[in-house]
Design a protein around this motif. Sequence first.
Motif, PDB file in Angstrom:
ATOM      1  N   LEU A  61      21.649  29.794 -40.870  1.00 49.24           N
ATOM      2  CA  LEU A  61      22.377  30.671 -41.792  1.00 49.24           C
ATOM      3  C   LEU A  61      23.549  31.374 -41.118  1.00 49.24           C
ATOM      4  O   LEU A  61      24.569  31.631 -41.757  1.00 49.24           O
ATOM      5  N   HIS A  62      23.418  31.674 -39.835  1.00 47.50           N
ATOM      6  CA  HIS A  62      24.447  32.423 -39.128  1.00 47.50           C
ATOM      7  C   HIS A  62      25.350  31.551 -38.257  1.00 47.50           C
ATOM      8  O   HIS A  62      26.152  32.068 -37.489  1.00 47.50           O
ATOM      9  N   SER A  63      25.244  30.250 -38.378  1.00 50.20           N
ATOM     10  CA  SER A  63      26.104  29.372 -37.579  1.00 50.20           C
ATOM     11  C   SER A  63      27.282  28.896 -38.417  1.00 50.20           C
ATOM     12  O   SER A  63      27.227  28.889 -39.646  1.00 50.20           O
ATOM     13  N   ASP A  64      28.352  28.524 -37.734  1.00 49.27           N
ATOM     14  CA  ASP A  64      29.519  27.967 -38.417  1.00 49.27           C
ATOM     15  C   ASP A  64      29.161  26.609 -38.985  1.00 49.27           C
ATOM     16  O   ASP A  64      28.285  25.915 -38.464  1.00 49.27           O
ATOM     17  N   LYS A  65      29.883  26.211 -40.031  1.00 48.73           N
ATOM     18  CA  LYS A  65      29.576  24.913 -40.636  1.00 48.73           C
ATOM     19  C   LYS A  65      29.916  23.748 -39.713  1.00 48.73           C
ATOM     20  O   LYS A  65      29.402  22.661 -39.867  1.00 48.73           O
ATOM     21  N   ASP A  66      30.769  23.986 -38.702  1.00 47.22           N
ATOM     22  CA  ASP A  66      31.119  22.943 -37.742  1.00 47.22           C
ATOM     23  C   ASP A  66      30.110  22.830 -36.601  1.00 47.22           C
ATOM     24  O   ASP A  66      30.152  21.877 -35.838  1.00 47.22           O
TER      25      ASP A  66
ATOM     26  N   LYS B 298       9.089  29.713 -35.266  1.00 47.05           N
ATOM     27  CA  LYS B 298      10.156  28.809 -34.830  1.00 47.05           C
ATOM     28  C   LYS B 298      10.977  28.327 -36.014  1.00 47.05           C
ATOM     29  O   LYS B 298      12.205  28.312 -35.971  1.00 47.05           O
ATOM     30  N   LEU B 299      10.294  27.932 -37.087  1.00 47.97           N
ATOM     31  CA  LEU B 299      11.007  27.458 -38.280  1.00 47.97           C
ATOM     32  C   LEU B 299      11.844  28.570 -38.902  1.00 47.97           C
ATOM     33  O   LEU B 299      12.973  28.339 -39.345  1.00 47.97           O
ATOM     34  N   ALA B 300      11.308  29.794 -38.912  1.00 47.31           N
ATOM     35  CA  ALA B 300      12.063  30.927 -39.449  1.00 47.31           C
ATOM     36  C   ALA B 300      13.293  31.216 -38.586  1.00 47.31           C
ATOM     37  O   ALA B 300      14.385  31.482 -39.119  1.00 47.31           O
ATOM     38  N   LEU B 301      13.138  31.167 -37.263  1.00 44.72           N
ATOM     39  CA  LEU B 301      14.274  31.383 -36.364  1.00 44.72           C
ATOM     40  C   LEU B 301      15.328  30.289 -36.524  1.00 44.72           C
ATOM     41  O   LEU B 301      16.531  30.571 -36.524  1.00 44.72           O
ATOM     42  N   LEU B 302      14.883  29.049 -36.674  1.00 47.86           N
ATOM     43  CA  LEU B 302      15.833  27.945 -36.909  1.00 47.86           C
ATOM     44  C   LEU B 302      16.604  28.161 -38.204  1.00 47.86           C
ATOM     45  O   LEU B 302      17.817  27.941 -38.263  1.00 47.86           O
ATOM     46  N   ARG B 303      15.904  28.583 -39.246  1.00 43.40           N
ATOM     47  CA  ARG B 303      16.546  28.850 -40.531  1.00 43.40           C
ATOM     48  C   ARG B 303      17.578  29.966 -40.375  1.00 43.40           C
ATOM     49  O   ARG B 303      18.697  29.877 -40.891  1.00 43.40           O
ATOM     50  N   ASP B 304      17.222  31.013 -39.617  1.00 43.06           N
ATOM     51  CA  ASP B 304      18.129  32.127 -39.382  1.00 43.06           C
ATOM     52  C   ASP B 304      19.352  31.685 -38.575  1.00 43.06           C
ATOM     53  O   ASP B 304      20.480  32.071 -38.876  1.00 43.06           O
ATOM     54  N   ILE B 305      19.123  30.863 -37.551  1.00 40.72           N
ATOM     55  CA  ILE B 305      20.234  30.334 -36.753  1.00 40.72           C
ATOM     56  C   ILE B 305      21.159  29.499 -37.642  1.00 40.72           C
ATOM     57  O   ILE B 305      22.382  29.600 -37.560  1.00 40.72           O
TER      58      ILE B 305
END
Length: 163
Positions: A50-55, A41-48
Amino acid sequence: DLNQMGVQSVLLSNDSESITGKTAGSIGIKIFHAACDTVKKLALLRDIRLHSDKDEHIMYVSAEPLEYHTEADVDVRVGASTDTEDVTMSNIGIFGLPLLIDTARYANEIVTQSMIALVTAKLLLIILSLFGLLTLWFVALLDISMGILAILNVTSIITVDIN
């Protein structure tokens, strides 16, 4: 529905693929990951993140005790409160998220209105007092009155009708 509110949701669950899929489908979540332990879960959150917009903002909602802060902007615990989450929700869980998001957006709107009104009033008072049109006592009285009105405006958030 969270999708109608412009909220993209991802379900991370330690349940099986079929249970997680049914749960996700019943609440309108299109993206889900099943059989996730805490590390995954923590790895997936980190990945999300990294790939999300700053907004974009990320909220992690869990019924498990959070012994850590995640990569999310807000950590939400469903059930009993501990020291590590930012928000604790009752057992209505993820079904209460639309109300939580609506209330937060409403609160942001009201606070912004109050701040704009206060800054505008203060600028007006400064300009009028510079030209000698107002006495110092009258400026202080109006300033305090505007502060009280702003506080009353913000307290309207408390009276939001949840039905």
